[in-house]
Design a protein around this motif. Structure first.
Motif, PDB file in Angstrom:
ATOM      1  N   PRO A 185       0.825  -1.215   0.000  1.00  0.00           N
ATOM      2  CA  PRO A 185       0.000   0.000   0.000  1.00  0.00           C
ATOM      3  C   PRO A 185       0.862   1.269   0.000  1.00  0.00           C
ATOM      4  O   PRO A 185       0.540   2.230  -0.701  1.00  0.00           O
ATOM      5  CB  PRO A 185      -0.794  -0.125   1.293  1.00  0.00           C
ATOM      6  N   SER A 186       1.973   1.271   0.738  1.00  0.00           N
ATOM      7  CA  SER A 186       2.757   2.516   0.766  1.00  0.00           C
ATOM      8  C   SER A 186       3.515   2.746  -0.535  1.00  0.00           C
ATOM      9  O   SER A 186       3.684   3.901  -0.944  1.00  0.00           O
ATOM     10  CB  SER A 186       3.688   2.584   1.982  1.00  0.00           C
ATOM     11  N   GLU A 187       3.928   1.691  -1.222  1.00  0.00           N
ATOM     12  CA  GLU A 187       4.524   1.862  -2.556  1.00  0.00           C
ATOM     13  C   GLU A 187       3.511   2.511  -3.507  1.00  0.00           C
ATOM     14  O   GLU A 187       3.857   3.392  -4.296  1.00  0.00           O
ATOM     15  CB  GLU A 187       4.947   0.509  -3.146  1.00  0.00           C
ATOM     16  N   VAL A 188       2.268   2.035  -3.414  1.00  0.00           N
ATOM     17  CA  VAL A 188       1.218   2.546  -4.296  1.00  0.00           C
ATOM     18  C   VAL A 188       0.947   4.017  -4.000  1.00  0.00           C
ATOM     19  O   VAL A 188       0.904   4.858  -4.906  1.00  0.00           O
ATOM     20  CB  VAL A 188      -0.078   1.716  -4.136  1.00  0.00           C
ATOM     21  N   LYS A 189       0.785   4.337  -2.714  1.00  0.00           N
ATOM     22  CA  LYS A 189       0.521   5.731  -2.325  1.00  0.00           C
ATOM     23  C   LYS A 189       1.669   6.633  -2.756  1.00  0.00           C
ATOM     24  O   LYS A 189       1.454   7.730  -3.276  1.00  0.00           O
ATOM     25  CB  LYS A 189       0.330   5.821  -0.810  1.00  0.00           C
ATOM     26  N   ALA A 190       2.900   6.170  -2.512  1.00  0.00           N
ATOM     27  CA  ALA A 190       4.073   6.978  -2.877  1.00  0.00           C
ATOM     28  C   ALA A 190       4.127   7.189  -4.388  1.00  0.00           C
ATOM     29  O   ALA A 190       4.473   8.278  -4.853  1.00  0.00           O
ATOM     30  CB  ALA A 190       5.352   6.307  -2.383  1.00  0.00           C
ATOM     31  N   ALA A 191       3.769   6.151  -5.146  1.00  0.00           N
ATOM     32  CA  ALA A 191       3.842   6.260  -6.604  1.00  0.00           C
ATOM     33  C   ALA A 191       2.867   7.314  -7.134  1.00  0.00           C
ATOM     34  O   ALA A 191       3.225   8.124  -7.979  1.00  0.00           O
ATOM     35  CB  ALA A 191       3.564   4.914  -7.260  1.00  0.00           C
ATOM     36  N   VAL A 192       1.638   7.332  -6.621  1.00  0.00           N
ATOM     37  CA  VAL A 192       0.643   8.246  -7.210  1.00  0.00           C
ATOM     38  C   VAL A 192       0.556   9.602  -6.511  1.00  0.00           C
ATOM     39  O   VAL A 192       0.106  10.581  -7.120  1.00  0.00           O
ATOM     40  CB  VAL A 192      -0.774   7.615  -7.334  1.00  0.00           C
ATOM     41  N   THR A 193       0.975   9.693  -5.235  1.00  0.00           N
ATOM     42  CA  THR A 193       0.859  10.995  -4.537  1.00  0.00           C
ATOM     43  C   THR A 193       2.218  11.573  -4.133  1.00  0.00           C
ATOM     44  O   THR A 193       2.292  12.720  -3.714  1.00  0.00           O
ATOM     45  CB  THR A 193       0.023  10.894  -3.235  1.00  0.00           C
ATOM     46  N   GLY A 194       3.261  10.767  -4.179  1.00  0.00           N
ATOM     47  CA  GLY A 194       4.563  11.245  -3.717  1.00  0.00           C
ATOM     48  C   GLY A 194       4.802  10.977  -2.245  1.00  0.00           C
ATOM     49  O   GLY A 194       5.904  11.130  -1.750  1.00  0.00           O
ATOM     50  N   ALA A 239      -7.482   0.102  -6.854  1.00  0.00           N
ATOM     51  CA  ALA A 239      -7.068  -0.844  -7.890  1.00  0.00           C
ATOM     52  C   ALA A 239      -6.437  -0.092  -9.066  1.00  0.00           C
ATOM     53  O   ALA A 239      -5.428  -0.529  -9.623  1.00  0.00           O
ATOM     54  CB  ALA A 239      -8.270  -1.667  -8.353  1.00  0.00           C
ATOM     55  N   LEU A 240      -7.023   1.072  -9.404  1.00  0.00           N
ATOM     56  CA  LEU A 240      -6.444   1.898 -10.472  1.00  0.00           C
ATOM     57  C   LEU A 240      -5.074   2.429 -10.041  1.00  0.00           C
ATOM     58  O   LEU A 240      -4.124   2.450 -10.833  1.00  0.00           O
ATOM     59  CB  LEU A 240      -7.383   3.062 -10.812  1.00  0.00           C
ATOM     60  N   ALA A 241      -4.956   2.820  -8.771  1.00  0.00           N
ATOM     61  CA  ALA A 241      -3.679   3.326  -8.246  1.00  0.00           C
ATOM     62  C   ALA A 241      -2.608   2.230  -8.327  1.00  0.00           C
ATOM     63  O   ALA A 241      -1.455   2.492  -8.664  1.00  0.00           O
ATOM     64  CB  ALA A 241      -3.858   3.812  -6.811  1.00  0.00           C
ATOM     65  N   LEU A 242      -2.999   1.005  -8.014  1.00  0.00           N
ATOM     66  CA  LEU A 242      -2.083  -0.141  -8.123  1.00  0.00           C
ATOM     67  C   LEU A 242      -1.573  -0.314  -9.553  1.00  0.00           C
ATOM     68  O   LEU A 242      -0.383  -0.552  -9.776  1.00  0.00           O
ATOM     69  CB  LEU A 242      -2.831  -1.421  -7.744  1.00  0.00           C
ATOM     70  N   ALA A 243      -2.503  -0.215 -10.494  1.00  0.00           N
ATOM     71  CA  ALA A 243      -2.119  -0.383 -11.903  1.00  0.00           C
ATOM     72  C   ALA A 243      -1.171   0.733 -12.334  1.00  0.00           C
ATOM     73  O   ALA A 243      -0.165   0.492 -13.001  1.00  0.00           O
ATOM     74  CB  ALA A 243      -3.371  -0.411 -12.781  1.00  0.00           C
ATOM     75  N   ILE A 244      -1.467   1.969 -11.915  1.00  0.00           N
ATOM     76  CA  ILE A 244      -0.603   3.116 -12.253  1.00  0.00           C
ATOM     77  C   ILE A 244       0.784   2.908 -11.627  1.00  0.00           C
ATOM     78  O   ILE A 244       1.811   3.086 -12.277  1.00  0.00           O
ATOM     79  CB  ILE A 244      -1.229   4.439 -11.752  1.00  0.00           C
ATOM     80  N   CYS A 245       0.790   2.524 -10.352  1.00  0.00           N
ATOM     81  CA  CYS A 245       2.046   2.265  -9.644  1.00  0.00           C
ATOM     82  C   CYS A 245       2.869   1.249 -10.419  1.00  0.00           C
ATOM     83  O   CYS A 245       4.072   1.430 -10.615  1.00  0.00           O
ATOM     84  CB  CYS A 245       1.732   1.749  -8.243  1.00  0.00           C
TER      85      CYS A 245
END
Lengths: 175, 175
Positions: free
Chosen positions: A105-114, A145-151
């Motif tokens: 979850p934190s990789e995903v958050k970091a990827a889309v929000t910094g 799920a979209l954030a995961l795909a973007i990440c």
């Protein structure tokens, strides 16, 4: 590259399909939720999740399936359901020879929000912006799920290369 | 009644098939372990577990599949693997319409030894005696799977009746 993101859960499995490549604009190809009734038994619910995910995979034919990595430190009941649903997602992808990558979850958050500690609203806002949607993705559950795909699109190629290198090294040095 | 007991795990999935009925002698119809290589990725390992369990189910055609209920309070990594392997077992059974019952480790120990806190040696000794085997079941890992099957044969019919009654009540009172 087309990525199917799966936010696993027994009651709600968020799914989102994104097309893109690092440094190129992203495009949402689909978003939704696979639901199972809470009063069904777990085996039947896993079967329903399998049927739902197979439909998403066969309709959208992703190159990679990105799944949220489950940790056991949270609520016991929820974690078990999440681990079981993620096992089904892995199985559906593996059966078709589609690579599976897990992101925390934190990789995903970091990827889309910094920031790895961004809240849900921030993730949803960024997903909406990055995919140039007129409104936040519906259902709200599927934003993750979209954030995961973007990440995965942004981190994935590097991750894949590292994983391939590790696998090669292991094979070479196996006694 | 023929029961397939499954002691789920990513590295080793113990399987044991027992024929019997409450108050009647028990008979072992098969015992073994489905193994997956630790250096394979999880999706591929789950796929291998699925193939192994399907072979056991299709060869022995059990009336019920009894699986050890997983708890999250132990080692995080192990628990995730166990939850994922048990999800695969549930899926294999559900796909064939075979009922799945979960029993906790202490229910299993209490059923075969009289004590919910019996150790592994005690469980193995009782499984060997109850199934009238000449030697402890091999591989040792699979003794737990046989114990699960025995537990289900002795407790199962009552559990099934209660589950059926609860299901009926829920349906009747659903708004």
């Amino acid at each position: 590259m087309r990525v199917l993101g799966v936010d696993p859960g027994l009651t709600r499995c968020g799914v989102g399909v994104v097309d893109g490549a690092p440094g190129r604009p992203l495009r949402m190809a689909g978003v939704g939720v696979v639901r199972t009734p809470a009063d069904d038994d777990v085996p039947r619910r896993l079967l329903a999740i399998e049927a739902g995910l197979e439909e998403w995979i066969d309709t959208h034919r992703p190159d990679t399936v990105a799944i949220e990595r489950v940790f056991a430190q949270h609520n016991v009941r929820t974690v078990m359901g999440t681990a079981q649903a993620s096992a089904v997602a892995m199985l559906c992808a593996a059966r078709r020879g589609i690579p599976v990558i897990l992101h925390t979850p934190s990789e995903v958050k970091a990827a889309v929000t910094g920031s790895g500690r961004a809240d849900k609203a921030q993730v949803t806002a960024m997903v909406t912006r990055l995919l140039r949607l007129d409104a936040p993705p519906k259902p709200a559950d599927a934003a993750d799920a979209l954030a995961l795909a973007i990440c995965h699109i942004w981190r994935g190629s590097a991750t894949d290369r590292i994983a391939a290198a590790v696998a090669r090294t292991r094979k070479e040095y196996r006694p």
